[in-house]
Design a protein around this motif. Structure first.
Motif, PDB file in Angstrom:
ATOM      1  N   VAL A  16      -5.176   3.166 -50.169  1.00 24.47           N
ATOM      2  CA  VAL A  16      -4.745   2.257 -49.728  1.00 24.47           C
ATOM      3  C   VAL A  16      -4.662   1.936 -48.428  1.00 24.47           C
ATOM      4  CG1 VAL A  16      -2.550   0.081 -50.305  1.00 24.47           C
ATOM      5  CG2 VAL A  16      -3.713   1.778 -51.847  1.00 24.47           C
ATOM      6  N   THR A  17      -3.894   2.120 -47.497  1.00 29.93           N
ATOM      7  CA  THR A  17      -4.596   1.987 -46.065  1.00 29.93           C
ATOM      8  C   THR A  17      -5.629   2.203 -45.568  1.00 29.93           C
ATOM      9  OG1 THR A  17      -3.777   4.443 -45.528  1.00 29.93           O
ATOM     10  CG2 THR A  17      -2.097   2.497 -45.665  1.00 29.93           C
ATOM     11  N   SER A  18      -6.144   3.652 -45.953  1.00 29.73           N
ATOM     12  CA  SER A  18      -7.836   3.878 -45.426  1.00 29.73           C
ATOM     13  C   SER A  18      -8.801   2.649 -46.001  1.00 29.73           C
ATOM     14  CB  SER A  18      -8.107   5.307 -45.738  1.00 29.73           C
ATOM     15  OG  SER A  18      -7.993   5.182 -47.636  1.00 29.73           O
ATOM     16  N   GLY A  19      -8.756   2.214 -47.069  1.00 25.52           N
ATOM     17  CA  GLY A  19      -9.269   1.387 -48.088  1.00 25.52           C
ATOM     18  C   GLY A  19      -9.423  -0.132 -47.084  1.00 25.52           C
ATOM     19  N   GLN A  24     -11.800  -4.314 -43.577  1.00 27.78           N
ATOM     20  CA  GLN A  24     -11.441  -3.965 -41.466  1.00 27.78           C
ATOM     21  C   GLN A  24     -12.876  -3.973 -40.989  1.00 27.78           C
ATOM     22  OE1 GLN A  24      -7.418  -3.499 -40.392  1.00 27.78           O
ATOM     23  NE2 GLN A  24      -6.245  -5.179 -41.371  1.00 27.78           N
ATOM     24  N   SER A  25     -12.548  -2.644 -40.793  1.00 29.11           N
ATOM     25  CA  SER A  25     -13.862  -2.664 -40.070  1.00 29.11           C
ATOM     26  C   SER A  25     -15.295  -2.899 -40.686  1.00 29.11           C
ATOM     27  CB  SER A  25     -13.564  -0.905 -39.704  1.00 29.11           C
ATOM     28  OG  SER A  25     -14.505  -0.285 -40.934  1.00 29.11           O
ATOM     29  N   GLY A  26     -15.540  -2.766 -41.530  1.00 27.98           N
ATOM     30  CA  GLY A  26     -16.331  -3.757 -42.542  1.00 27.98           C
ATOM     31  C   GLY A  26     -16.832  -5.581 -41.950  1.00 27.98           C
ATOM     32  N   GLU A  27     -15.262  -5.908 -41.767  1.00 27.60           N
ATOM     33  CA  GLU A  27     -15.421  -7.814 -41.638  1.00 27.60           C
ATOM     34  C   GLU A  27     -15.523  -7.818 -40.131  1.00 27.60           C
ATOM     35  OE1 GLU A  27     -11.586  -9.146 -42.548  1.00 27.60           O
ATOM     36  OE2 GLU A  27     -11.659  -8.901 -45.167  1.00 27.60           O
ATOM     37  N   SER A  28     -14.699  -6.268 -38.987  1.00 28.64           N
ATOM     38  CA  SER A  28     -15.772  -6.931 -37.765  1.00 28.64           C
ATOM     39  C   SER A  28     -17.187  -6.541 -37.466  1.00 28.64           C
ATOM     40  CB  SER A  28     -15.069  -5.135 -37.562  1.00 28.64           C
ATOM     41  OG  SER A  28     -14.992  -5.298 -35.245  1.00 28.64           O
ATOM     42  N   ARG A  29     -17.825  -5.551 -38.772  1.00 30.78           N
ATOM     43  CA  ARG A  29     -18.997  -5.167 -38.725  1.00 30.78           C
ATOM     44  C   ARG A  29     -19.896  -5.956 -38.966  1.00 30.78           C
ATOM     45  NH1 ARG A  29     -20.841  -0.747 -41.751  1.00 30.78           N
ATOM     46  NH2 ARG A  29     -22.746  -0.985 -41.265  1.00 30.78           N
ATOM     47  N   LEU A  30     -19.504  -7.114 -39.695  1.00 29.56           N
ATOM     48  CA  LEU A  30     -19.882  -8.552 -39.976  1.00 29.56           C
ATOM     49  C   LEU A  30     -20.099  -9.547 -39.527  1.00 29.56           C
ATOM     50  CD1 LEU A  30     -21.602  -9.852 -42.299  1.00 29.56           C
ATOM     51  CD2 LEU A  30     -19.275 -10.363 -43.665  1.00 29.56           C
ATOM     52  N   GLU A  31     -18.663  -9.586 -38.397  1.00 29.30           N
ATOM     53  CA  GLU A  31     -18.727 -10.612 -37.856  1.00 29.30           C
ATOM     54  C   GLU A  31     -19.619 -10.179 -36.634  1.00 29.30           C
ATOM     55  OE1 GLU A  31     -15.144 -10.648 -36.738  1.00 29.30           O
ATOM     56  OE2 GLU A  31     -13.617 -11.763 -38.273  1.00 29.30           O
TER      57      GLU A  31
END
Length: 123
Positions: A16-19, A24-31
């Protein structure tokens, strides 16, 4: 049963925590990608404005003697040496047209296979 809980609960918690971290890293990449796209869009607009200004200030070669130096089969580099840079370029794959003083000026057409002059129209 207790041993299974002791094993599966930390594993579930880890997943759960790694997900969440991955999301969050995916959102950061998208931004970051969205920021890059916005920056590139601004650059394209600026370059298009520069091109419009360049085309407005570029003079049409009015000396007919330069146009009369054109020959079928000469290269784009040779045309640019004779007439200067075009004010507009249309590329269609099978042929390319260089405009000088678009829309009322002259134009030179190149064969798309070898980029050699296939015809022209003086201004």
């Amino acid at each position: 049963m207790t041993i299974c809980r002791l094993f599966w609960m930390p594993l579930l918690l880890l997943c759960v925590t790694s997900g969440q971290a991955w999301a969050q890293s995916g959102e950061s990449r998208l931004e970051k990608l969205e920021d890059s796209v916005r920056m590139l869009e601004r650059r394209v607009v600026a370059l298009e404005e520069q091109l419009v200004q360049r085309n407005k200030s570029a003079g049409v070669p009015t000396d007919k003697s330069n146009w009369r130096k054109l020959e079928r089969g000469i290269s784009q580099a040779e045309v640019e040496r004779i007439l200067g840079s075009p004010t507009k370029v249309d590329a269609f794959g099978l042929f390319t047209i260089w405009h000088y003083g678009y829309p009322a000026g002259g134009r030179v057409q190149f064969d798309g296979r070898n980029n050699a002059v296939s015809g022209w129209q003086e201004p």
